[in-house]
Design an enzyme around this catalytic site. Structure first.
Site, PDB file in Angstrom:
ATOM      1  N   PRO A   1       2.530   3.535  -0.479  1.00 45.37           N
ATOM      2  CA  PRO A   1       2.603   4.813  -1.188  1.00 45.37           C
ATOM      3  C   PRO A   1       4.055   5.252  -1.417  1.00 45.37           C
ATOM      4  O   PRO A   1       4.931   4.913  -0.632  1.00 45.37           O
ATOM      5  CB  PRO A   1       1.893   5.786  -0.254  1.00 45.37           C
ATOM      6  CG  PRO A   1       1.803   5.117   1.070  1.00 45.37           C
ATOM      7  CD  PRO A   1       2.155   3.687   0.911  1.00 45.37           C
ATOM      8  N   GLU A   2       4.267   5.964  -2.533  1.00 44.09           N
ATOM      9  CA  GLU A   2       5.607   6.440  -2.881  1.00 44.09           C
ATOM     10  C   GLU A   2       5.673   7.957  -2.661  1.00 44.09           C
ATOM     11  O   GLU A   2       4.753   8.545  -2.104  1.00 44.09           O
ATOM     12  CB  GLU A   2       5.912   6.064  -4.336  1.00 44.09           C
ATOM     13  CG  GLU A   2       5.748   4.557  -4.586  1.00 44.09           C
ATOM     14  CD  GLU A   2       6.008   4.149  -6.020  1.00 44.09           C
ATOM     15  OE1 GLU A   2       6.747   4.859  -6.720  1.00 44.09           O
ATOM     16  OE2 GLU A   2       5.458   3.118  -6.441  1.00 44.09           O
TER      17      GLU A   2
ATOM     18  N   ARG B   1      -2.498  -3.607   6.079  1.00 42.84           N
ATOM     19  CA  ARG B   1      -1.560  -4.732   6.145  1.00 42.84           C
ATOM     20  C   ARG B   1      -0.572  -4.631   7.301  1.00 42.84           C
ATOM     21  O   ARG B   1       0.196  -5.563   7.527  1.00 42.84           O
ATOM     22  CB  ARG B   1      -0.838  -4.877   4.808  1.00 42.84           C
ATOM     23  CG  ARG B   1      -1.861  -5.052   3.700  1.00 42.84           C
ATOM     24  CD  ARG B   1      -1.454  -5.885   2.537  1.00 42.84           C
ATOM     25  NE  ARG B   1      -0.544  -6.963   2.773  1.00 42.84           N
ATOM     26  CZ  ARG B   1       0.268  -7.443   1.833  1.00 42.84           C
ATOM     27  NH1 ARG B   1       0.271  -6.896   0.638  1.00 42.84           N
ATOM     28  NH2 ARG B   1       1.070  -8.445   2.096  1.00 42.84           N
TER      29      ARG B   1
END
Ligand SMILES: [Zn+2]
Length: 274
Positions: free
Chosen positions: A2-3, A113
């Site tokens: 996410p940014e 991940r």
């Protein structure tokens, strides 16, 4: 992913639930989250801390405690925080940590991940740590074309790589970099030192526009991102170029093309980005 817009959406969702609360019990199940430190040690250190503020710097979430310590959370590829008022489902295989608050609600950290990190910083350590890694907030007053002009004039790297530099454009990642360059009508491969001051001002405006749109849409949901209440964002419906190769440009109609810049998949309009 996410940014900045996704992290900000998580922050605004959690802030009213976390501020003023004490961490009653902390379980960290994944040693990668806190390495090189022992997750049991970090969990024990966190227990009893009271949250003073939940902030964001670039893509970092900053949990500031009343003790002046801080927990710095980076979600990396697939990290996320979920709030469960009456407990959380026990069978989530991607849950890496659970924080039980003093009012009985749980905050779960989930990461498919496992690239995310939790770093506990002692009083006085937070600002030097962030200042070395993260530039001015793009939506704050600290980021101006005038201040960027000097560092960018010395760089021959393609603009896309410049926009991904966290010390110049804090919180911008692959998605919002492509979107910002489209708004600014700038080609991702343009060498940075050839950009005029007017174009640099357009770039700053483009970055802000892309990020604001992302925040208004509660982030982009492509794979695993969810807000703290489990909802999806809808920024993906607003994409002008990201992931749209072959589709018409929403400004000029020319098909969007895909290339690679600085090792990252990059989408742009070859007709109206110069
Ligand atoms: Zn176009």
């Amino acid at each position: 992913m996410p940014e900045l817009p996704e992290v900000e959406t998580i922050r605004t969702g959690l802030e009213p639930k976390l501020v003023g609360r004490t961490l009653a019990r902390v379980e960290i199940d994944d040693p990668r989250l806190t390495r090189p430190h022992d997750p049991r040690e970090i969990a024990a250190e966190l227990e009893g801390e009271t949250v003073e503020a939940l902030e964001r710097r670039g893509k970092y979430l900053v949990v500031r405690f009343v003790s002046d310590r801080a927990l710095l959370i980076h979600l990396r590829m697939t990290g996320g925080l979920l709030l469960g008022a009456g407990g959380l489902p026990a069978d989530d295989p991607y849950r890496r940590a659970v924080v039980r608050l003093d009012n009985g609600s749980d905050v779960a950290y989930r990461d498919v991940r496992r690239f995310g990190t939790w770093l506990l910083l002692e009083p006085g350590e937070l600002d030097p740590y962030l200042d070395a890694r993260v530039g001015a907030e793009p939506l704050g007053r600290g980021l101006t074309a005038r201040r960027l002009a000097e560092p960018i004039a010395r760089r021959r790297a393609p603009l896309k790589a410049i926009v991904l530099d966290q010390r110049l454009f804090a919180g911008v990642g692959n998605i919002y970099a492509d979107e910002a360059l489209w708004w600014a009508r700038l080609h991702p491969l343009r060498p940075a030192n050839e950009v005029t001051s007017e174009e640099l001002a357009e770039l700053v405006r483009g970055v802000r526009r892309a990020l604001r749109l992302g925040i208004a849409r509660q982030g982009a949901t492509l794979r695993d991102y969810r807000s703290s209440d489990g909802a999806s964002g809808s920024m993906q419906e607003e994409f002008r170029v990201y992931g749209r190769d072959g589709e018409p440009c929403r400004r000029c109609g020319h098909p969007i093309e895909k290339t690679r810049v600085a090792g990252r998949g990059t989408w742009y309009c070859p007709a109206c980005q110069r």
